[in-house]
Every structure is written in C-alpha cells, then in structure tokens.
Design a protein around this motif. Sequence first.
Motif, PDB file in Angstrom:
ATOM      1  N   GLY A   1       0.801  -1.216   0.000  1.00  0.00           N
ATOM      2  CA  GLY A   1       0.000   0.000   0.000  1.00  0.00           C
ATOM      3  C   GLY A   1       0.833   1.265   0.000  1.00  0.00           C
ATOM      4  O   GLY A   1       2.036   1.259  -0.261  1.00  0.00           O
ATOM      5  N   ASP A   2       0.160   2.387   0.315  1.00  0.00           N
ATOM      6  CA  ASP A   2       0.815   3.700   0.191  1.00  0.00           C
ATOM      7  C   ASP A   2       1.473   4.134   1.499  1.00  0.00           C
ATOM      8  O   ASP A   2       1.284   5.248   1.983  1.00  0.00           O
ATOM      9  N   PHE A   3       2.301   3.253   2.051  1.00  0.00           N
ATOM     10  CA  PHE A   3       2.952   3.558   3.324  1.00  0.00           C
ATOM     11  C   PHE A   3       3.937   4.712   3.213  1.00  0.00           C
ATOM     12  O   PHE A   3       4.132   5.459   4.175  1.00  0.00           O
ATOM     13  N   ARG A   4       4.559   4.896   2.059  1.00  0.00           N
ATOM     14  CA  ARG A   4       5.538   5.983   1.924  1.00  0.00           C
ATOM     15  C   ARG A   4       4.874   7.350   2.065  1.00  0.00           C
ATOM     16  O   ARG A   4       5.466   8.275   2.635  1.00  0.00           O
ATOM     17  N   GLU A   5       3.673   7.492   1.534  1.00  0.00           N
ATOM     18  CA  GLU A   5       2.961   8.767   1.653  1.00  0.00           C
ATOM     19  C   GLU A   5       2.668   9.105   3.111  1.00  0.00           C
ATOM     20  O   GLU A   5       2.837  10.250   3.547  1.00  0.00           O
ATOM     21  N   HIS A   6       2.246   8.121   3.879  1.00  0.00           N
ATOM     22  CA  HIS A   6       2.011   8.355   5.309  1.00  0.00           C
ATOM     23  C   HIS A   6       3.308   8.714   6.031  1.00  0.00           C
ATOM     24  O   HIS A   6       3.328   9.618   6.884  1.00  0.00           O
TER      25      HIS A   6
ATOM     26  N   LEU B   1       1.026   3.535  15.473  1.00  0.00           N
ATOM     27  CA  LEU B   1       1.147   2.881  14.176  1.00  0.00           C
ATOM     28  C   LEU B   1       0.078   3.392  13.228  1.00  0.00           C
ATOM     29  O   LEU B   1      -1.083   3.567  13.619  1.00  0.00           O
ATOM     30  N   VAL B   2       0.466   3.592  11.963  1.00  0.00           N
ATOM     31  CA  VAL B   2      -0.480   3.878  10.895  1.00  0.00           C
ATOM     32  C   VAL B   2      -0.555   2.658   9.978  1.00  0.00           C
ATOM     33  O   VAL B   2       0.474   2.102   9.585  1.00  0.00           O
ATOM     34  N   ILE B   3      -1.785   2.232   9.660  1.00  0.00           N
ATOM     35  CA  ILE B   3      -2.007   1.164   8.688  1.00  0.00           C
ATOM     36  C   ILE B   3      -2.543   1.829   7.431  1.00  0.00           C
ATOM     37  O   ILE B   3      -3.622   2.410   7.442  1.00  0.00           O
ATOM     38  N   PRO B   4      -1.807   1.777   6.323  1.00  0.00           N
ATOM     39  CA  PRO B   4      -2.133   2.585   5.148  1.00  0.00           C
ATOM     40  C   PRO B   4      -3.228   1.979   4.283  1.00  0.00           C
ATOM     41  O   PRO B   4      -3.713   0.867   4.523  1.00  0.00           O
ATOM     42  N   GLY B   5      -3.601   2.731   3.249  1.00  0.00           N
ATOM     43  CA  GLY B   5      -4.465   2.196   2.218  1.00  0.00           C
ATOM     44  C   GLY B   5      -3.698   1.223   1.347  1.00  0.00           C
ATOM     45  O   GLY B   5      -2.471   1.207   1.324  1.00  0.00           O
ATOM     46  N   GLY B   6      -4.437   0.406   0.638  1.00  0.00           N
ATOM     47  CA  GLY B   6      -3.850  -0.616  -0.214  1.00  0.00           C
ATOM     48  C   GLY B   6      -4.867  -1.709  -0.448  1.00  0.00           C
ATOM     49  O   GLY B   6      -6.043  -1.429  -0.674  1.00  0.00           O
ATOM     50  N   GLU B   7      -4.456  -2.942  -0.331  1.00  0.00           N
ATOM     51  CA  GLU B   7      -5.340  -4.088  -0.505  1.00  0.00           C
ATOM     52  C   GLU B   7      -5.396  -4.859   0.806  1.00  0.00           C
ATOM     53  O   GLU B   7      -4.415  -5.496   1.212  1.00  0.00           O
TER      54      GLU B   7
ATOM     55  N   THR C   1      -6.799  -7.575   1.751  1.00  0.00           N
ATOM     56  CA  THR C   1      -6.604  -9.025   1.724  1.00  0.00           C
ATOM     57  C   THR C   1      -5.112  -9.370   1.676  1.00  0.00           C
ATOM     58  O   THR C   1      -4.664 -10.325   2.328  1.00  0.00           O
ATOM     59  N   VAL C   2      -4.345  -8.595   0.915  1.00  0.00           N
ATOM     60  CA  VAL C   2      -2.905  -8.827   0.838  1.00  0.00           C
ATOM     61  C   VAL C   2      -2.241  -8.494   2.172  1.00  0.00           C
ATOM     62  O   VAL C   2      -1.379  -9.234   2.660  1.00  0.00           O
ATOM     63  N   MET C   3      -2.629  -7.370   2.770  1.00  0.00           N
ATOM     64  CA  MET C   3      -2.066  -6.994   4.068  1.00  0.00           C
ATOM     65  C   MET C   3      -2.325  -8.074   5.117  1.00  0.00           C
ATOM     66  O   MET C   3      -1.445  -8.413   5.914  1.00  0.00           O
ATOM     67  N   ASP C   4      -3.546  -8.609   5.117  1.00  0.00           N
ATOM     68  CA  ASP C   4      -3.902  -9.662   6.063  1.00  0.00           C
ATOM     69  C   ASP C   4      -2.986 -10.878   5.878  1.00  0.00           C
ATOM     70  O   ASP C   4      -2.404 -11.391   6.843  1.00  0.00           O
ATOM     71  N   LYS C   5      -2.833 -11.335   4.652  1.00  0.00           N
ATOM     72  CA  LYS C   5      -2.003 -12.513   4.387  1.00  0.00           C
ATOM     73  C   LYS C   5      -0.546 -12.272   4.761  1.00  0.00           C
ATOM     74  O   LYS C   5       0.110 -13.127   5.370  1.00  0.00           O
ATOM     75  N   LEU C   6      -0.025 -11.096   4.413  1.00  0.00           N
ATOM     76  CA  LEU C   6       1.372 -10.803   4.711  1.00  0.00           C
ATOM     77  C   LEU C   6       1.600 -10.621   6.211  1.00  0.00           C
ATOM     78  O   LEU C   6       2.638 -11.029   6.733  1.00  0.00           O
ATOM     79  N   ALA C   7       0.657 -10.005   6.905  1.00  0.00           N
ATOM     80  CA  ALA C   7       0.792  -9.832   8.357  1.00  0.00           C
ATOM     81  C   ALA C   7       0.903 -11.186   9.052  1.00  0.00           C
ATOM     82  O   ALA C   7       1.722 -11.372   9.964  1.00  0.00           O
TER      83      ALA C   7
ATOM     84  N   LEU D   1      -8.581   0.854   7.692  1.00  0.00           N
ATOM     85  CA  LEU D   1      -9.858   0.832   8.400  1.00  0.00           C
ATOM     86  C   LEU D   1     -10.449  -0.571   8.381  1.00  0.00           C
ATOM     87  O   LEU D   1     -10.968  -1.058   9.395  1.00  0.00           O
ATOM     88  N   ILE D   2     -10.378  -1.230   7.229  1.00  0.00           N
ATOM     89  CA  ILE D   2     -10.879  -2.606   7.139  1.00  0.00           C
ATOM     90  C   ILE D   2     -10.116  -3.508   8.101  1.00  0.00           C
ATOM     91  O   ILE D   2     -10.713  -4.348   8.797  1.00  0.00           O
ATOM     92  N   MET D   3      -8.810  -3.343   8.167  1.00  0.00           N
ATOM     93  CA  MET D   3      -7.993  -4.170   9.055  1.00  0.00           C
ATOM     94  C   MET D   3      -8.362  -3.989  10.528  1.00  0.00           C
ATOM     95  O   MET D   3      -8.252  -4.918  11.327  1.00  0.00           O
TER      96      MET D   3
END
Length: 211
Positions: free
Chosen positions: A20-25, A51-57, A59-65, A91-93
């Motif tokens: 996701g867009d972690f660099r922008e945050h 901690l900030v959890i950024p926008g992105g996907e 489902t991918v964040m969940d699997k990688l976490a 927000l979904i996370m």
Amino acid sequence: MGAGEAASAGPRVGVLALQGDFREHAHVLARLGAHVSLVRRPEELAAVDGLVIPGGESTVMDKLARAYGLAEPLRAAIAAGMPVYGTCAGLIMLADTILDAIAGQQTLGGLDVVVRRNAFGSQNQSFETDLDIPALGAEPVHAVFIRGPVVESVGPRATPLATLADGRVVAVEQGNLLGTSFHPEITGEYRFHEYFLDRVRSRSLSRSRNG
C-alpha cells in the motif's frame, strides 16, 4: 531519555509497510515532526509508540501480516492501547467485522464497527468531496475516496467522526483507534495525522509519568 527529551525528539511512529501507500504516510508524519519507521516485523512494531495502517489491498495486508508473524503482535498492541490510525484498507484491518470479505480473510479488530469492502465500486469510480468534521475544526476536510470501504454500522463503543451527505459513516474513532475510509495522506490534509499524533504523544507522556 526523560519525558521532555522524548517530546523534543518527536513521537516514535511506525507505518505498516507490508503493502500500500505507506511511503505517503511516512512523509506526512515526518513533516509533522514524528520519528518515523517502517514496520514489517514484530521487533519493529515493539520499537514504536503508535502505528499507521495505510491504504492498499486489505486481503494482501492480512495474508502478509500473518506470514511475517505480525498479526498477533498487532492485535496485542491494539489491545494494550497503542494508538493506531487506519486509512481505507487500514480501516478494514481494524474493523471487528467485514462485509464482502474474501474467503479466509481476517482482521486485526478493535474497532466496534461493521465495514463493507469496496463500497464505492471500482477504482474508476473514485471521487472527492468535502466533509464537515467538528473534531478537527470548522474548516471542511477535503476527502479522496479510492475503492474505499464504508462503515455500515457503528457499535456502542465506537463514535462516528464524519458522514457523507447520504448519512454513510466514513470516519470513526474508539479509544486508541482511528479509522477513515478516505486518504488524507495524498491531499495535503494533515489534520487527521495531527489528531493521531496527539494521541501518541499523550499516551507516551502518560507512560513516562507512570513508568
């Protein structure tokens, strides 16, 4: 390091950098004086105060976490009171319940809300609007929605911060947690990040006094 020295050094804030867009945050938080680090592993999470959890996907964040062994440490940090701000996928996370989740998708939980994924359709249906958010002052917040989720229902422990003209909730808070359906990190709108950093500083100061 004393409380005054910690404050002068800026709060220690991580940005979840799995996708996701972690660099922008990270850029916004650094501009606001935070000491920012990217978080991909449990030991990196343990070194930050918020901690900030950024926008992105989501489902991918969940699997990688889960693959990186971060999911349980994240849940524990949330339960222990770490300030966490999630935008869009973040927000979904943070939501306790997801509608339209893919098979096997999990959340970190903590926010007493039901969130619907991709509530505003595909990326080419993204839009911008101004929102009245009294918690951030009188000036409207310019919000950008990119395949954003929407909060379908808010439980008794959570508080809506912003709604669209049709009444749908797009920003919410609960204790140490903050979530928005939109992306203030890409519009130059820093007030949500400032609101979040105030919580990080308050918690850090409280822990210093009690530690």
